[in-house]
Scaffold this active site. Structure first.
Site: not given
Ligand SMILES: Cc1ncc(C[n+]2csc(CCOP(=O)(O)OP(=O)(O)O)c2C)c(N)n1
Ligand SMILES: Cc1ncc(C[n+]2csc(CCOP(=O)(O)OP(=O)(O)O)c2C)c(N)n1
Ligand SMILES: [Mg+2]
Ligand SMILES: [Mg+2]
Lengths: 336, 334, 334, 336
Positions: B61, B129
């Site tokens: 971000e 959230h």
């Molecule tokens: C700081 C932040 N940005 C965006 C989000 C929205 N978000 C939730 S999970 C996610 C993807 C995370 O991907 P990864 O770290 O690869 O974990 P996975 O879900 O694939 O296990 C996003 C963008 C969030 N929760 N927190």
């Protein structure tokens, strides 16, 4: 990548009970998640729900290598870790239902399971936000000379966040006992690793911090367990942090709202063919560790346990509205 | 001339029009492309405009906002998306210490025309959230902060923001995306609404209700409810939170002599506190009763549905607050 | 029993006492060790307590706060320093989405007793280094926000914060470090001041002045100036901004019927807006004039001295505001 | 590390004028900084003042390799870069004095010099905060196919901030034309690199982003220039970003308030012996490029120019208070 193979079962010096228990945990998680999805569709569960289906071998393998005194902290995709660490399916399912009997009394929901009595410090919903917390837990262990190691789980996507880098640097500078376990499931939400990470190999990100690292096949529960043992041993011996990358794949969408427009059905099918649970069961049967019938019984037991958990959740009371202002402060004091 | 559009489609239309108009306009954000946007606002844009103009970003971000500000300095017109306002905290240094300051600290020689789209909202999303921080952004000189309630404002503000030269914090609401409302046809000309000015959306004589974003609908619902009991409520949609159009509120209060503010953020230091403080200053002699503020309960937001319902304001709480204000009036009259 | 100490030395004494008392207390922050602290609060601590307990960190505000929260979860008692409150924006996700939420979202099973020391202040430091954000923190449930004005409060709050179980945002002021004031001798027992409660520091009958931190001295100076003209001002030091002790203000206003708030942050959505909003609600019938708010001008802070002077409140502006409030009263009386 | 030596002067194909001009720039910066320190002591300058004394070879060498269309953006220790990029000492000194004639009309002060007409996007005071801005400027260049390269300056300390990592990853993923120039002066404020960075070699931090990198002796103006040319060429050719680490040392404290308790007098003296300005002058004399007399004249001219700048600053009016609300918004609109 550490290669997997049934032949290694003996080298791991695992008894039949241990091996079967690994299987039992995986199928329990699978059933839990399937039922959670079902209850979500029925409107009993709402908000975010991130399923661990397809990734069970990583969580179960990793946690199985940990000692009781070790600490576990993870991101929001936390059901598998909670169950592997011994949280009862009842309390877990009740949490999803937003009930008072939930593991955190309906306050946190799916993304915030925790059980401090098991050194499970919870799931966190701000991507990468818990990684600095892990560094702090590691510092607490080192400072108090406890000999415990912190295992911190996050995804490929989280490795692009500044929080990961600041935490990793701190951990390395202070040689903190932390295993950073990266679940590389190829996507962060709907974004493929190669579009957003300068390197596809997550373990390479450890080099900037002079940190030991390895990759492991995250669909092979024994390989994960073994790699995790190496990592834990490294940390426990005072060698500083360790980054372990587990190559895995989630079979379901990122959360329940996912349109899955970013990957093909064929791709998903290809990975599903190598279901880590099926692979492990077949291997154990092949190696004569247990029989098909024994597994059928385990499956049936798991199903029953989860069905009971659903029932428990359904029957449980919602939190008492009179508790609305609890847990804001730990110390007493006027709250405005 | 006008047709019904959803809030989401109004945003989509604004994005389409601005991207078609100006090559320098581009989108950037997490999961806005291949995934289609976490609230499906940018669905299909990647296919239509390509990777150059619809940029899926890493989960960074701070980096995204900073890169947008830099791109804006370099002559581009970034419209970025931070999935939810909760995550904007990670980027707030870039928003406040960079975007909001550049023009000033370089004495007008540098501009940072970046539009930061983000979403407030809740719905069993848990403690981290379900927040909304418009009051924080509205505190900061140099920012323009808009929080549209209607599809028309959503479209008109977004188009103006995309052409302006100031950083704009553009706060949508996840529970409004499906709301429908009238929006002029595109061929009626560019819908460019100035990024300032509250609007009296419902006239009334007994009490003024002030809100914005989703809160506006709670106020409106309360007004309708109150009408049944013969209470005539004027409803003002603030629309823009910085600069804050307090004059419109003051004018209304001079007529109704009563004010209730409605918002989804915590009451303490929510935007309602500024409105109340300013109105008591500017319309002191016109107030027949204390200004009441309806906001969310001062606690993190729990996941459990039965608890969550109690945290946020709803129509009934607004009605109750209005009655409290008016009752006091009756008491002091008697 | 009491002696004069500087604000800085009072903080140092608190840190010493708490570190000597409890091995789990440790310090962490940028340049607190070898450099001695950017405001020289921790000078000599590294030599005295060693690297384990006085930890110089990388420039990683987010990481530092997160690590402190984690260490606190793990049983330690971190007292960390973020050089200035301007940089706390980089860590605000950890403060608001983590420290302030943990206890709640894990239903009381986890605590995060971290003390975040940081400094507000200005003095030709330019647009990004002259801000103060106490209003932001005071908006957030789960945090305790203190902003001591006196050496005694500085010491007493810090000691209490170090023993408490909640996250505390502890805001010092760079222009107060040399201020001197009475503080009990250490052998009089632990000076543990509760983290709540405003204090009437000067009694008066005509008007109530409310402030905190450095603003308190402006209010006090104004009160003394006003006294020369026969105006009797009561001065309240808020001391703690969350939880906010509005009752003490209300009590005072019931007596003086006039209120002026004084603060160094931007007026719009500064803490003064909350105080004004709450007081008009709770003491409506006692107010003889609108509550006036004195704050800094709504612009980034310029470097040039002659401009900067005009941005921040000073004694004269407070005096002027009080006269405005009282004059209005005279007018409406006449 | 690129080795330095007078013998390379010819290879660099630099004319006498160019070489002498590099010297002139360095001594001009040195005089500017010495006078700024003096005026600070006299109370004409206040707030933060971060001097570039000792590091001039890095700034002058780096900027000398840039084209006019290239973009420059830096942290708060920005006087040297401003002067090297052609900002007049008058306007620079007047800014320090908080005067209307200052380069940013007294608004920014020491940490925020800028001159957009020279593609100098300014100095920034939040450590590492400008690095993402650099990525954005790089994106603007690439997007508009301008062929310009962005040069972004920051210190060793900044490489521990998440902002650097997020910006570096973005730059690499999108192959943006950016040279990240790290001035490794061994300390971030009063904290030595080895206490806070997992690696001492800053260029190693580029590896996590698959980014080209190099180290150069930052006290050798020609070496820096040459290394910078390689870096710029790399970026201009579309190969993505480049991290150049310049090993340098600041002779003065971090800012005017620095007690310098964290390093020994001996250490400072050791580095001062290899003053980059003296080294370069001696080399040019040795190689017969210019004479001692010529340099004396240059020194005298620089001194005079800076003395005049001080006079100019002193004589200039302060900003008009009626302009207090200017520059808040670029577009008109009510300001509350
Ligand atoms: C700081 C932040 N940005 C965006 C989000 C929205 N978000 C939730 S999970 C996610 C993807 C995370 O991907 P990864 O770290 O690869 O974990 P996975 O879900 O694939 O296990 C996003 C963008 C969030 N929760 N927190
Ligand atoms: C985010 C942030 N944290 C802390 C500071 C205070 N600070 C100013 S300069 C500095 C040291 C920076 O060191 P480095 O990056 O090595 O640059 P150098 O000054 O050595 O050139 C610090 C900690 C700041 N300005 N911004
Ligand atoms: Mg992933
Ligand atoms: Mg440095």
């Amino acid at each position: 990548m550490t290669s997997s193979g049934g032949s290694r079962i003996k080298e791991l010096a695992l008894e039949k009970d241990d091996l079967v228990d690994l299987y039992r945990q995986m199928i329990l998680i699978r059933e839990f998640e399937e039922h959670a999805a079902e209850q979500y569709a029925r409107g009993r569960i709402a908000g975010f729900l991130h399923l661990y289906i397809g990734e069970e071998a990583t969580g179960v393998g990793a946690v199985s290598a940990m000692e009781d005194r070790d600490h576990l902290i993870t991101h929001y995709r936390d059901h598998g870790y909670a169950l592997a660490r011994g949280v009862a399916p009842d309390a877990a399912m009740a949490e999803l239902f937003g009930k008072e009997t939930g593991i955190v009394h309906g306050r946190g929901g799916s993304m915030h399971f925790s059980d401090v009595s098991k050194n499970f410090w919870g799931g966190y919903a701000i991507v990468a936000g818990h990684i600095p917390l892990a560094s702090g837990l590691g510092l607490a262990s080192q400072y108090q000379d406890l000999g415990s190691v912190v295992v911190c789980i996050f995804g490929d996507g989280a490795t692009n966040a500044g929080a990961f880098h600041e935490a990793a640097n701190l951990a390395s500078v202070w040689k903190l006992p932390i295993v950073f376990l990266v679940e590389n499931n190829l996507y962060g939400m709907g974004t493929a690793v190669e579009y957003v990470s300068a390197v596809n190999d997550m373990s390479r990100k450890a080099m900037a911090y002079d940190m030991a690292s390895a990759r492991v096949d995250g669909q092979d529960v024994l390989a994960v367990r073994e790699a995790m043992q190496v990592a834990l041993e490294h940390c426990r011996s005072g060698n500083g942090p360790y980054l372990l990358e587990s190559l895995t794949y989630r079979f379901r969408g990122h959360s329940m709202a996912d349109p899955e427009s970013y990957r093909s059905k064929e791709e998903v099918e290809r990975f599903r063919k190598d279901d880590p649970i099926v692979l492990f069961r077949n291997k154990l049967i092949e190696d004569g560790v247990a029989t098909q019938e024994e597994f059928d019984q385990i499956d049936a037991d798991a199903l029953k346990e989860i069905e009971q958990a659903v029932q428990f959740a359904e029957d449980s009371p919602v939190p008492d509205p009179s508790t609305l202002d609890e847990f804001i402060y730990a110390d007493s004091g006027d709250v405005r | 001339m006008a047709r019904e559009l959803s809030y989401r489609d109004a945003l989509r239309e604004a994005l389409h029009e601005e991207m078609d108009r100006d090559e320098r306009v581009f989108l950037m954000g997490e999961d806005i492309g291949a995934y289609g946007g976490s609230y499906v606002v940018t669905n299909g844009f990647l296919e239509e405009y390509g990777r150059k103009r619809v940029r899926d970003t890493p989960i960074s971000e701070l980096g995204i906002v900073g890169a947008a500000v830099g791109a804006a300095m370099g002559g581009l017109r970034p419209i970025i998306e931070l999935m939810t306002i909760n995550f904007s905290l990670l980027a707030i240094d870039q928003i406040v210490n960079h975007a909001a300051k550049l023009h000033y600290m370089f004495a007008g020689t540098i501009t940072a025309p970046v539009v930061i789209r983000t979403a407030s909202g809740w719905g069993q999303l848990g403690p981290t959230h379900s927040q909304t921080f418009e009051g924080w952004y509205a505190h900061v000189p140099g920012l323009r902060v808009v929080m549209p309630a209607t599809p028309r404002d959503a479209k008109g503000f977004l188009k103006t923001a995309a052409r302006g030269n100031d950083p704009v914090v553009f706060i949508e609401h996840s529970l409004l995306y499906r709301n429908r409302g009238e929006v002029e046809e595109p061929d009626a000309g560019d819908l460019l609404l100035p990024l300032e000015g509250a609007e009296v959306r419902r006239e009334g004589t007994d009490v003024t209700l002030v809100s914005w974003s989703r809160g506006y609908y709670l106020a409106l619902g309360a007004a309708e409810e109150l009408a049944k009991e013969g209470i005539s409520a004027e409803v003002i949609d603030m629309r823009v939170l910085r600069p804050l159009d307090i004059d419109t509120v003051v004018e209304s209060v001079k007529k109704t002599n009563h004010l209730v503010t409605v918002e989804e953020s915590w009451r303490t230091l929510g935007v309602g506190s500024e409105i109340a403080a300013a109105v008591q200053e500017l319309a002191f002699d016109y107030l027949d009763a204390p200004i009441a503020r309806v906001g969310s309960r001062e606690t993190p937001v729990p996941y459990a549905k039965n608890l969550e319902r109690l945290i946020f304001p709803d129509r009934d709480k607004v009605v109750e607050a209005v009655k409290g204000v008016l009752a006091r009036n009756l008491v002091s009259v008697s």
